[in-house]
Design a protein around this motif. Structure first.
Motif, PDB file in Angstrom:
ATOM      1  N   VAL A 101      41.928  34.459  -1.260  1.00 46.52           N
ATOM      2  CA  VAL A 101      42.756  35.316  -0.414  1.00 46.52           C
ATOM      3  C   VAL A 101      44.238  35.158  -0.764  1.00 46.52           C
ATOM      4  CG1 VAL A 101      43.496  35.690   1.990  1.00 46.52           C
ATOM      5  CG2 VAL A 101      41.078  35.437   1.453  1.00 46.52           C
ATOM      6  N   ALA A 102      44.616  34.017  -1.321  1.00 44.15           N
ATOM      7  CA  ALA A 102      46.007  33.781  -1.694  1.00 44.15           C
ATOM      8  C   ALA A 102      46.417  34.537  -2.954  1.00 44.15           C
ATOM      9  CB  ALA A 102      46.252  32.292  -1.894  1.00 44.15           C
ATOM     10  N   ALA A 103      45.448  35.096  -3.684  1.00 47.71           N
ATOM     11  CA  ALA A 103      45.747  35.832  -4.922  1.00 47.71           C
ATOM     12  C   ALA A 103      44.694  36.923  -5.085  1.00 47.71           C
ATOM     13  CB  ALA A 103      45.756  34.895  -6.119  1.00 47.71           C
ATOM     14  N   LEU A 104      44.794  37.944  -4.263  1.00 43.54           N
ATOM     15  CA  LEU A 104      43.776  38.992  -4.239  1.00 43.54           C
ATOM     16  C   LEU A 104      43.861  39.878  -5.484  1.00 43.54           C
ATOM     17  CD1 LEU A 104      44.151  39.921  -0.477  1.00 43.54           C
ATOM     18  CD2 LEU A 104      42.108  38.914  -1.529  1.00 43.54           C
ATOM     19  N   LEU A 119      39.026  33.135   9.378  1.00 53.81           N
ATOM     20  CA  LEU A 119      39.750  32.839   8.139  1.00 53.81           C
ATOM     21  C   LEU A 119      40.967  31.958   8.345  1.00 53.81           C
ATOM     22  CD1 LEU A 119      40.195  33.463   5.054  1.00 53.81           C
ATOM     23  CD2 LEU A 119      41.664  35.350   5.844  1.00 53.81           C
ATOM     24  N   ILE A 120      41.727  32.212   9.373  1.00 53.81           N
ATOM     25  CA  ILE A 120      43.074  31.645   9.432  1.00 53.81           C
ATOM     26  C   ILE A 120      43.081  30.114   9.456  1.00 53.81           C
ATOM     27  CG2 ILE A 120      43.302  31.778  11.952  1.00 53.81           C
ATOM     28  CD1 ILE A 120      46.255  32.700  11.371  1.00 53.81           C
ATOM     29  N   ALA A 121      42.062  29.508  10.039  1.00 57.35           N
ATOM     30  CA  ALA A 121      42.010  28.041  10.099  1.00 57.35           C
ATOM     31  C   ALA A 121      41.781  27.416   8.725  1.00 57.35           C
ATOM     32  CB  ALA A 121      40.906  27.592  11.050  1.00 57.35           C
ATOM     33  N   HIS A 122      41.366  28.229   7.761  1.00 62.44           N
ATOM     34  CA  HIS A 122      41.055  27.706   6.432  1.00 62.44           C
ATOM     35  C   HIS A 122      42.095  28.088   5.388  1.00 62.44           C
ATOM     36  CE1 HIS A 122      37.200  26.427   7.964  1.00 62.44           C
ATOM     37  NE2 HIS A 122      37.026  27.636   8.471  1.00 62.44           N
ATOM     38  N   GLU A 128      52.255  32.379   3.680  1.00 61.49           N
ATOM     39  CA  GLU A 128      52.179  32.973   2.349  1.00 61.49           C
ATOM     40  C   GLU A 128      50.891  33.765   2.168  1.00 61.49           C
ATOM     41  OE1 GLU A 128      52.938  29.901   3.124  1.00 61.49           O
ATOM     42  OE2 GLU A 128      54.553  29.110   1.844  1.00 61.49           O
ATOM     43  N   ASP A 129      49.799  33.220   2.674  1.00 57.63           N
ATOM     44  CA  ASP A 129      48.510  33.885   2.505  1.00 57.63           C
ATOM     45  C   ASP A 129      48.442  35.186   3.298  1.00 57.63           C
ATOM     46  OD1 ASP A 129      47.839  31.756   0.878  1.00 57.63           O
ATOM     47  OD2 ASP A 129      46.752  30.685   2.436  1.00 57.63           O
ATOM     48  N   LEU A 130      49.000  35.199   4.508  1.00 62.37           N
ATOM     49  CA  LEU A 130      49.034  36.434   5.286  1.00 62.37           C
ATOM     50  C   LEU A 130      49.955  37.465   4.635  1.00 62.37           C
ATOM     51  CD1 LEU A 130      49.044  34.959   8.893  1.00 62.37           C
ATOM     52  CD2 LEU A 130      47.239  36.369   7.878  1.00 62.37           C
ATOM     53  N   ARG A 131      50.997  37.007   3.951  1.00 59.62           N
ATOM     54  CA  ARG A 131      51.836  37.934   3.188  1.00 59.62           C
ATOM     55  C   ARG A 131      51.066  38.552   2.032  1.00 59.62           C
ATOM     56  NH1 ARG A 131      56.321  34.713   4.654  1.00 59.62           N
ATOM     57  NH2 ARG A 131      56.022  33.237   2.940  1.00 59.62           N
ATOM     58  N   GLU A 132      50.223  37.760   1.393  1.00 57.63           N
ATOM     59  CA  GLU A 132      49.407  38.294   0.307  1.00 57.63           C
ATOM     60  C   GLU A 132      48.404  39.320   0.838  1.00 57.63           C
ATOM     61  OE1 GLU A 132      47.339  38.801  -3.432  1.00 57.63           O
ATOM     62  OE2 GLU A 132      49.387  38.577  -2.709  1.00 57.63           O
ATOM     63  N   VAL A 133      47.825  39.056   1.994  1.00 57.33           N
ATOM     64  CA  VAL A 133      46.934  40.039   2.612  1.00 57.33           C
ATOM     65  C   VAL A 133      47.716  41.312   2.929  1.00 57.33           C
ATOM     66  CG1 VAL A 133      45.495  40.532   4.629  1.00 57.33           C
ATOM     67  CG2 VAL A 133      45.344  38.301   3.513  1.00 57.33           C
ATOM     68  N   ALA A 134      48.938  41.157   3.453  1.00 58.61           N
ATOM     69  CA  ALA A 134      49.768  42.324   3.765  1.00 58.61           C
ATOM     70  C   ALA A 134      50.084  43.131   2.506  1.00 58.61           C
ATOM     71  CB  ALA A 134      51.059  41.881   4.445  1.00 58.61           C
ATOM     72  N   ARG A 135      50.239  42.459   1.393  1.00 54.66           N
ATOM     73  CA  ARG A 135      50.587  43.148   0.146  1.00 54.66           C
ATOM     74  C   ARG A 135      49.575  44.231  -0.206  1.00 54.66           C
ATOM     75  NH1 ARG A 135      49.003  43.130  -5.017  1.00 54.66           N
ATOM     76  NH2 ARG A 135      47.455  41.471  -4.633  1.00 54.66           N
ATOM     77  N   VAL A 136      48.295  43.966   0.041  1.00 50.87           N
ATOM     78  CA  VAL A 136      47.257  44.904  -0.403  1.00 50.87           C
ATOM     79  C   VAL A 136      46.952  45.980   0.633  1.00 50.87           C
ATOM     80  CG1 VAL A 136      46.264  43.087  -1.840  1.00 50.87           C
ATOM     81  CG2 VAL A 136      45.247  43.552   0.406  1.00 50.87           C
TER      82      VAL A 136
END
Length: 202
Positions: A101-104, A119-122, A128-136
């Motif tokens: 998820v950090a590099a979709l 997902l969020i607990a892991h 940063e990871d939620l920003r990567e999700v937002a990117r897509v």
């Protein structure tokens, strides 16, 4: 709340050991998944990502929501969970991808919505990871952070107490999302479900 793991190996080991029996441990979660998917407001032809899809329990309701013309993708870090999804036949409802998820492996703005169960607990680096999700996700697209039981019930299941720094507490989650390209639009934390909805800001 500290993330469960600061490295992918630990996350993969945790879920690999549990993949075969995962669905049998939680046999009654189907309606909760379907209800949460319905909250996303998906339409025929939409493109949706199940981030951290695990054994793919959300894929059938996601497919039903977007129809035959829609696109359903399931991404997970653990090969054993994706294999369990295939054995359950859920790869018929969406394309399964082994990815972080950090590099979709998706283009910016290429999906309309993201569903993320547990997902969020892991996430090693939530902001940063939620920003990567937002990117897509396209501007105005939606995110559902879901769990089939609420925070207190989940804590009790694991024999721990809720703490003030729990990422899923509304006071923590709202600014976390806001700093990661999202605006929270609703928040529910009850015994029988946790669901936070957010919209991708431009």
């Amino acid at each position: 709340m500290r993330c469960m793991s600061d490295d992918h190996t630990h996350v993969q080991e945790f879920f690999t050991a549990r993949a075969d029996g995962w669905d049998s441990r939680f046999p009654d979660d189907g309606p909760a998944y379907a209800a949460a998917v319905a909250e996303l407001g998906l339409r025929d032809g939409d493109r949706v990502l199940d981030a951290g899809c695990g054994t793919g329990r959300a894929l059938p309701p996601l497919r039903a929501a977007v129809g035959a013309s829609g696109v359903v993708l399931g991404v997970d870090l653990t090969p054993a969970m994706l294999e369990a999804a295939r054995r359950a036949g859920r790869d018929r409802d969406g394309r399964l991808l082994l990815a972080d998820v950090a590099a979709l492996p998706l283009r910016p703005g290429s999906v309309d919505a993201v569903f993320a169960a547990g997902l969020i607990a892991h996430l090693p680096h939530p902001a940063e990871d939620l920003r990567e999700v937002a990117r897509v996700v396209r501007p105005g697209g939606t995110l559902a952070l879901f769990h089939p039981i609420g925070r207190a019930a989940l804590a009790a299941r694991h024999g721990r107490q809720l703490t003030r720094d729990d990422l899923r507490a509304e006071a923590n989650l709202r600014p976390l999302l806001a700093g990661s390209g999202w605006r929270m639009t609703s928040y529910v934390d009850e015994d029988d479900r946790f669901l936070a909805l957010a919209v991708r800001t431009s």
